[in-house]
Design a protein around this motif. Structure first.
Motif, short mmCIF file in Angstrom:
data_model
loop_
_atom_site.label_atom_id
_atom_site.label_comp_id
_atom_site.label_asym_id
_atom_site.label_seq_id
_atom_site.Cartn_x
_atom_site.Cartn_y
_atom_site.Cartn_z
N MET A 174 0.83 -1.29 -0.05
CA MET A 174 -0.04 0.02 0.11
C MET A 174 1.01 1.25 -0.12
O MET A 174 1.89 1.17 0.50
CB MET A 174 -0.73 0.14 1.22
N GLY A 175 0.27 2.24 -0.64
CA GLY A 175 1.20 3.64 -0.59
C GLY A 175 2.17 3.64 -1.77
O GLY A 175 2.43 4.65 -1.86
N GLY A 176 2.72 2.53 -2.23
CA GLY A 176 3.82 2.57 -3.11
C GLY A 176 3.33 2.58 -4.68
O GLY A 176 1.98 2.31 -4.89
N ILE A 177 3.96 2.80 -5.60
CA ILE A 177 3.61 2.87 -6.97
C ILE A 177 3.92 1.77 -7.49
O ILE A 177 5.42 1.43 -7.63
CB ILE A 177 4.22 3.98 -7.68
N GLY A 178 3.35 0.78 -8.08
CA GLY A 178 3.50 -0.49 -8.83
C GLY A 178 3.95 -0.38 -10.17
O GLY A 178 3.86 0.81 -10.94
N ILE A 179 4.59 -1.51 -10.84
CA ILE A 179 5.11 -1.35 -12.13
C ILE A 179 3.82 -1.31 -13.06
O ILE A 179 3.71 -0.61 -14.25
CB ILE A 179 6.09 -2.54 -12.55
N TRP A 180 2.65 -1.79 -12.80
CA TRP A 180 1.57 -1.76 -13.61
C TRP A 180 1.02 -0.47 -13.70
O TRP A 180 0.45 0.12 -14.74
CB TRP A 180 0.46 -2.57 -13.33
N GLN A 181 0.99 0.34 -12.51
CA GLN A 181 0.50 1.64 -12.56
C GLN A 181 1.56 2.60 -13.36
O GLN A 181 0.95 3.55 -14.09
CB GLN A 181 0.51 2.20 -11.17
N LEU A 182 2.78 2.32 -13.25
CA LEU A 182 3.79 3.15 -14.14
C LEU A 182 3.40 2.90 -15.68
O LEU A 182 3.66 3.68 -16.55
CB LEU A 182 5.12 2.76 -13.91
N VAL A 183 3.28 1.58 -15.92
CA VAL A 183 2.83 1.29 -17.31
C VAL A 183 1.66 1.81 -17.81
O VAL A 183 1.79 2.33 -18.97
CB VAL A 183 2.81 -0.36 -17.34
N ILE A 184 0.64 1.87 -17.06
CA ILE A 184 -0.67 2.51 -17.45
C ILE A 184 -0.39 4.01 -17.66
O ILE A 184 -0.80 4.72 -18.72
CB ILE A 184 -1.75 2.28 -16.44
N VAL A 185 0.40 4.65 -16.84
CA VAL A 185 0.84 6.14 -17.08
C VAL A 185 1.58 6.52 -18.23
O VAL A 185 1.35 7.27 -19.07
CB VAL A 185 1.45 6.82 -15.77
N ALA A 186 2.39 5.52 -18.26
CA ALA A 186 3.26 5.68 -19.73
C ALA A 186 2.18 5.56 -21.11
O ALA A 186 2.57 6.20 -22.01
CB ALA A 186 4.53 4.54 -19.47
N VAL A 187 1.50 4.54 -21.05
CA VAL A 187 0.74 4.20 -22.12
C VAL A 187 -0.17 5.61 -22.44
O VAL A 187 -0.46 6.18 -23.54
CB VAL A 187 -0.33 3.01 -21.99
N ILE A 188 -0.62 6.03 -21.42
CA ILE A 188 -1.64 7.36 -21.27
C ILE A 188 -0.84 8.47 -21.98
O ILE A 188 -1.41 9.19 -22.82
CB ILE A 188 -2.37 7.78 -20.07
N VAL A 189 0.35 8.58 -21.53
CA VAL A 189 1.27 9.77 -21.87
C VAL A 189 1.63 9.61 -23.61
O VAL A 189 1.37 10.63 -24.27
CB VAL A 189 2.60 9.86 -21.18
N VAL A 190 2.02 8.38 -23.82
CA VAL A 190 2.12 8.10 -25.40
C VAL A 190 0.84 8.51 -26.17
O VAL A 190 1.08 8.87 -27.22
CB VAL A 190 2.69 6.88 -25.41
N LEU A 191 -0.24 8.05 -25.57
CA LEU A 191 -1.22 8.06 -26.65
C LEU A 191 -1.76 9.86 -26.53
O LEU A 191 -2.57 10.31 -27.70
CB LEU A 191 -2.62 7.61 -26.04
#
Length: 85
Positions: A1-18
């Motif tokens: 809890m409270g940490g940023i996981g790898i999947w959350q970073l991947v989702i943010v990266a995909v949104i930024v690229v889009l």
């Protein structure tokens, strides 16, 4: 809890690229890299100028000390010559 996981970073990266697209992100990365390189070179030039200024001041101090010693030696030798005459 409270940490940023790898999947959350991947989702943010995909949104930024889009949102921005790969071309715009590539240009942004290149501009950022150029800015960092310019900043590093400016820091390096500042350090070089500081070091050269220190060397110059040290050289001037050494030269003035040598000149003072030369003057005192010359004055002492002239005084000895005058005393002998």
């Amino acid at each position: 809890m409270g940490g940023i996981g790898i999947w959350q970073l991947v989702i943010v990266a995909v949104i930024v690229v889009l949102l921005f697209g790969t071309k715009k992100l590539r240009n942004l990365g290149g501009d950022l890299g150029s800015a960092v390189k310019g900043f590093k070179s400016a820091i390096g030039e500042d350090k070089e100028q500081k070091n050269s200024a220190e060397k110059t001041s040290d050289t001037l101090a050494d030269n003035s000390t040598s000149a003072t010693e030369d003057v005192s030696k010359t004055t002492a030798s002239k005084t000895k010559e005058t005393d002998q005459v």
